[in-house]
Design an enzyme around this catalytic site. Sequence first.
Site, PDB file in Angstrom:
ATOM      1  N   GLY A 133       8.665 -23.182   8.504  1.00 10.34           N
ATOM      2  CA  GLY A 133       7.342 -22.805   8.970  1.00 10.34           C
ATOM      3  C   GLY A 133       7.282 -21.383   9.522  1.00 10.34           C
ATOM      4  O   GLY A 133       8.191 -20.915  10.205  1.00 10.34           O
ATOM      5  N   HIS A 174       0.851  -1.192   0.000  1.00 10.81           N
ATOM      6  CA  HIS A 174       0.000   0.000   0.000  1.00 10.81           C
ATOM      7  C   HIS A 174       0.888   1.244   0.000  1.00 10.81           C
ATOM      8  O   HIS A 174       2.023   1.212   0.505  1.00 10.81           O
ATOM      9  CB  HIS A 174      -0.907   0.014   1.233  1.00 10.81           C
ATOM     10  CG  HIS A 174      -1.804  -1.180   1.338  1.00 10.81           C
ATOM     11  ND1 HIS A 174      -3.026  -1.248   0.725  1.00 10.81           N
ATOM     12  CD2 HIS A 174      -1.629  -2.369   1.974  1.00 10.81           C
ATOM     13  CE1 HIS A 174      -3.579  -2.413   0.990  1.00 10.81           C
ATOM     14  NE2 HIS A 174      -2.749  -3.111   1.748  1.00 10.81           N
TER      15      HIS A 174
END
Length: 282
Positions: free
Chosen positions: A142, A115
Amino acid sequence: METFKSEKQKMIDGELYFASDPELSASRQHAREQMKLINNEMDKQIRKQLIEETFGTTGSNVYIEPSLKFDYGFNIHVGKNFYANFDNIFLDICPIKIGDNCMFGPNVQLYTASHPLNAGKRNSGLEFGKPITIGDNVWIGGGAVIVPGVTLGNNVVVAAGAVVTKSVPDDCVVGGNPAKVIKSIEEKAEMEDVLAAPRQKIDALDREITSLLEQRMDAVMEIAAIKKLEGKDILDSSREQKVLEKIASYTTKDEYKAVLQETYTGIMAASRAFQKEQIDKA
């Protein structure tokens, strides 16, 4: 003359765009429907087909555990031999390109979406993204996060929980927040190590083949005894030609037909010699 670009094309090209565009809204709705189908499907083959239909491109042997989340799907490109553990997130505003032989741990997050820093632009609804590119043979642990614009080179290992904010060169391990290079992977696998697995497979198959060939030789001995009793010639050219034709029909891969026929030609020649030896002894 300036070329008109749709909001979708602006998004893919990494330019400012409006996510509220009707075409993009419809694409996201379709993506959510596909996610539901993929994540709830228990049949592996059907899930594979759904992923192939949803992603931009996929290689062979792609397996992704549920639940998988993405924005659009069509900007995700995955190479062959890809595995992703549970709860991966791929925000594919811009293209996500994943190479061959890659493994992702659980909760790996790839973010191409961003953004504007300027509050006015951000509040207007304008968004943009940057692509993520991942090389071959990459292992991501992970909970790792890959942010917009990052490229991971070949053979990279990303430690669990790492936040990768900058591109990473080939052959290294990165970890931390923000991720930094921990060490280089300089060790090249020895040729013997690389060959060990396929050679073990061949050894196991050779044991099975040897057992079958012993059974074949038992049958050859029966034939030799009958031929001796009836005074027939050992060589039966028409029979051997039929055997070769059958071998060709049994072979499912065309590229192996010639070599397998040649192999059986040698087997039958050895069988003839053995039959003659046994008959001469008797």
